[in-house]
Enzyme design. Structure first.
Site, PDB file in Angstrom:
ATOM      1  N   GLY A 198       1.485  -1.547  -0.253  1.00 42.03           N
ATOM      2  CA  GLY A 198      -0.179  -0.086   0.212  1.00 42.03           C
ATOM      3  C   GLY A 198       0.430   1.027  -0.030  1.00 42.03           C
ATOM      4  CB  SER A 199       3.910   2.374   1.564  1.00 42.63           C
ATOM      5  OG  SER A 199       3.232   2.673   2.970  1.00 42.63           O
ATOM      6  CB  SER A 215       6.902   2.528   5.881  1.00 42.70           C
ATOM      7  OG  SER A 215       6.376   1.471   6.171  1.00 42.70           O
ATOM      8  CB  SER A 273       3.182   0.931   9.586  1.00 38.76           C
ATOM      9  OG  SER A 273       4.642   0.106   8.977  1.00 38.76           O
ATOM     10  CB  THR A 327       7.565  -1.915   5.992  1.00 37.34           C
ATOM     11  OG1 THR A 327       6.235  -1.517   6.401  1.00 37.34           O
ATOM     12  CG2 THR A 327       8.532  -2.769   4.660  1.00 37.34           C
ATOM     13  NE  ARG A 349      -6.746  -2.768   2.478  1.00 37.44           N
ATOM     14  CZ  ARG A 349      -6.931  -2.529   3.073  1.00 37.44           C
ATOM     15  NH1 ARG A 349      -5.219  -2.974   4.168  1.00 37.44           N
ATOM     16  NH2 ARG A 349      -7.951  -3.576   3.776  1.00 37.44           N
ATOM     17  CD  GLU A 351      -3.433  -5.182   0.960  1.00 34.22           C
ATOM     18  OE1 GLU A 351      -2.937  -4.517   1.367  1.00 34.22           O
ATOM     19  OE2 GLU A 351      -2.742  -4.670  -0.339  1.00 34.22           O
ATOM     20  CG  HIS A 388       4.813  -7.527 -28.032  1.00 33.49           C
ATOM     21  ND1 HIS A 388       5.271  -7.103 -29.054  1.00 33.49           N
ATOM     22  CD2 HIS A 388       3.889  -6.253 -28.092  1.00 33.49           C
ATOM     23  CE1 HIS A 388       4.397  -5.662 -29.751  1.00 33.49           C
ATOM     24  NE2 HIS A 388       3.656  -5.207 -28.822  1.00 33.49           N
ATOM     25  CE  LYS A 408       3.764  -5.739   6.343  1.00 33.30           C
ATOM     26  NZ  LYS A 408       3.367  -4.484   6.806  1.00 33.30           N
TER      27      LYS A 408
HETATM   28  O1  PA5 Z   1      -2.152  -2.780   2.390  1.00 30.49           O
HETATM   29  C1  PA5 Z   1      -1.340  -3.132   3.123  1.00 30.49           C
HETATM   30  O2  PA5 Z   1      -1.755  -3.534   4.556  1.00 30.49           O
HETATM   31  C2  PA5 Z   1       0.261  -3.800   3.191  1.00 30.49           C
HETATM   32  O3  PA5 Z   1       0.424  -3.736   1.703  1.00 30.49           O
HETATM   33  C3  PA5 Z   1       1.639  -2.463   3.209  1.00 30.49           C
HETATM   34  O4  PA5 Z   1       0.799  -1.449   2.848  1.00 30.49           O
HETATM   35  C4  PA5 Z   1       2.928  -2.826   3.268  1.00 30.49           C
HETATM   36  O5  PA5 Z   1       2.928  -4.491   3.765  1.00 30.49           O
HETATM   37  C5  PA5 Z   1       3.602  -2.641   3.723  1.00 30.49           C
HETATM   38  O6  PA5 Z   1       3.251  -1.696   4.741  1.00 30.49           O
HETATM   39  P1  PA5 Z   1       4.173  -0.117   5.514  1.00 30.49           P
HETATM   40  O7  PA5 Z   1       2.785   0.454   4.752  1.00 30.49           O
HETATM   41  O8  PA5 Z   1       3.023  -0.137   7.033  1.00 30.49           O
HETATM   42  O9  PA5 Z   1       4.959  -0.171   5.208  1.00 30.49           O
END
Ligand code: PA5
Length: 348
Positions: free
Chosen positions: A54-55, A96, A98, A101, A148, A232, A248, A340
Site C-alpha cells: 500500500g505504501s 512506509s 506504519s 516495514t 492502503r 486486500e 506481445h 510479516k
Molecule cells: O496494505 C497493506 O497493509 C500492505 O500492503 C502494507 O502497505 C505493506 O505491507 C507495507 O506496510 P507499510 O505500508 O506500513 O509500510
C-alpha cells in the site's frame, strides 16, 4: 445485498467505507503536512521512491503522472536495497505508512550509507525515528488507518515534496483532481442503488469471475491499484497487466486457452487516448472478448491526474462492494500479518 446499507455496514465492521470516502480530503490535507518542511534543496539526478504494498502505490502514481513532465528519472523501488547507481545526487524518498516495514527501513539505511538525500514519509514508527535521529526531513501522516486506505496522503505527500523542492508545481492539478473525486464519489456511494451505481454494477459483474485489470500509458499504477485493492479488500485473486506489452505475449495465452471464461478483463480507458493506444485496446478486446467477459472503465476529468485518480477511485469502491458481496470485512489483512510475523523476526 448491495442496496441494503444496513447489511453493508454489518459486513464492513471496521469502516473501510469511511476510509475510502476520505480520499479527497486526504489529498487536500497533505499540502499542509509538507509545506514549510526542511526539504533538501538541490537538483537530483534521479528520484527513487522506496516502499512496499500500500505504501508503494503513491510513488508509482507519481511516476506515471510526472515522468513526462520532469527531466529526471523517477523510479519506484520495492526491494530491500537501492540500485547501485543511487548516490549523493539521488533523492531517496522512503514511504512506509506504519514506519515499520523491514524492506523500506533497510532501504533507508542503504540510502544513508550511499549518501543519498533522504526524505521519509510515515505515520510514526522506526522510519520516523530514523529520520529524526539523522536529521532527515520527515512527513508525519495521521496514524490509525490501513496503509492502503491512506493512499491520498501517501500519493500527495510525495508530489508535494517534489513541489517543495521546486522540481515541479503540482498544486493546481491536485486541486482539480480533488473536485473530480468529490463529484464522482456521489455516484458510487452506498445510498445509490445498483442500477444507477457504476461501482456496484462493476462489482456484480466481477462476482463470479477472476478480474484482470489492464492499464496503459499513465494507467499502469492504477491497474495495479485495482488488483491490490481487490486482493486486500475483497480477499480475492486478481491480476493486472499492461498494454501494449501484453500484446506481445499474454494475448497468445488468451487466444489459445479455454480457461479464459473464468476471467473478466477490465480495460482502463481514456477519452483522450491517442489513435495508436485506441486501436491497440480495441484489437486486444476483440480477441479477449471471444474467451472472457470484457469491461471498460472510462475516466473523467480535464487533467491527466484527475483522470488517473478518477479511475483509481472507482476501483477502490468496486473492491469494497466485492468484499460486501463475499461477506468479508474489507479491513483486516490476516495473511499479510501472518507472513510479516514469520519473516520480520529480526529486530531492526
Ligand atoms: O496494505 C497493506 O497493509 C500492505 O500492503 C502494507 O502497505 C505493506 O505491507 C507495507 O506496510 P507499510 O505500508 O506500513 O509500510
Amino acid at each position: 445485498m448491495l442496496d441494503n446499507p444496513e447489511k453493508i455496514h454489518s459486513v464492513d465492521k471496521s469502516n473501510m467505507l469511511g476510509v475510502i470516502s476520505s480520499l479527497p480530503t486526504q489529498i487536500e490535507r497533505s499540502k499542509v503536512l509538507v509545506t514549510g518542511m526542511n526539504v533538501p534543496h538541490f537538483n537530483p539526478s534521479t528520484v527513487i521512491i522506496s516502499g512496499m504494498g500500500g505504501s508503494s502505490v503513491g510513488g508509482e502514481l507519481v511516476r506515471d503522472w510526472l515522468s513526462n513532465q520532469v527531466n529526471i528519472p523517477i523510479m519506484v523501488n520495492r526491494n530491500s536495497g537501492l540500485p547501485r547507481y543511487a548516490d549523493r545526487n539521488t533523492l531517496a524518498i522512503m514511504v512506509s505508512y506504519s514506519g515499520n516495514t523491514n524492506e523500506t527501513l533497510s532501504c533507508a539505511r542503504h540510502a544513508w550509507r550511499k549518501g543519498c538525500q533522504i526524505v521519509g514519509i510515515a505515520s510514526g514508527g522506526k522510519l520516523e525515528k530514523f529520520c529524526k535521529s539523522n536529521d532527515f526531513p520527515h512527513v508525519l501522516l495521521p496514524p490509525g488507518m490501513p496503509p492502503r486506505g491512506a493512499i491520498g496522503y501517501l500519493f500527495s505527500s510525495v508530489a508535494y515534496v517534489l513541489q517543495e523542492m521546486a522540481l515541479i508545481r503540482v498544486e493546481e492539478d491536485i486541486h482539480e483532481a480533488r473536485s473530480v473525486l468529490e463529484e464522482s464519489q456521489k455516484h458510487w456511494t452506498v445510498n445509490v442503488d445498483t442500477d444507477e451505481n457504476p461501482a456496484k454494477k462493476t462489482a456484480k459483474k466481477m462476482e463470479k469471475r477472476t478480474p484482470i485489470i489492464y492499464g496503459h500509458t499513465f494507467y499502469n499504477a492504477v491497474a495495479r491499484r485495482w488488483q491490490t485493492q481487490i486482493n486486500e479488500n475483497a480477499k480475492t485473486m486478481a491480476w493486472s497487466s499492461e498494454l501494449p506489452e501484453m500484446d506481445h505475449n499474454e494475448v497468445e495465452g488468451w487466444a489459445g486457452d479455454s480457461k479464459g471464461k473464468k476471467f473478466i478483463s477490465v480495460f482502463l480507458r481514456d477519452k483522450h487516448e491517442n489513435s495508436e493506444t485506441r486501436s491497440q485496446v480495441e484489437a486486444t478486446m476483440e480477441i479477449l472478448g471471444k474467451r472472457s467477459k470484457t469491461h471498460e472503465v472510462w475516466s473523467e476529468g480535464k487533467t491527466i491526474l484527475s483522470r488517473m485518480l478518477h479511475n483509481l477511485y472507482l476501483g477502490d469502491y468496486v473492491s469494497f462492494y466485492l468484499a460486501v458481496l463475499k461477506g468479508v470485512d474489507p479491513t483486516p489483512v490476516r495473511a499479510i500479518m501472518e507472513v510479516k510475523k514469520k519473516v520480520y523476526s529480526t529486530e531492526y
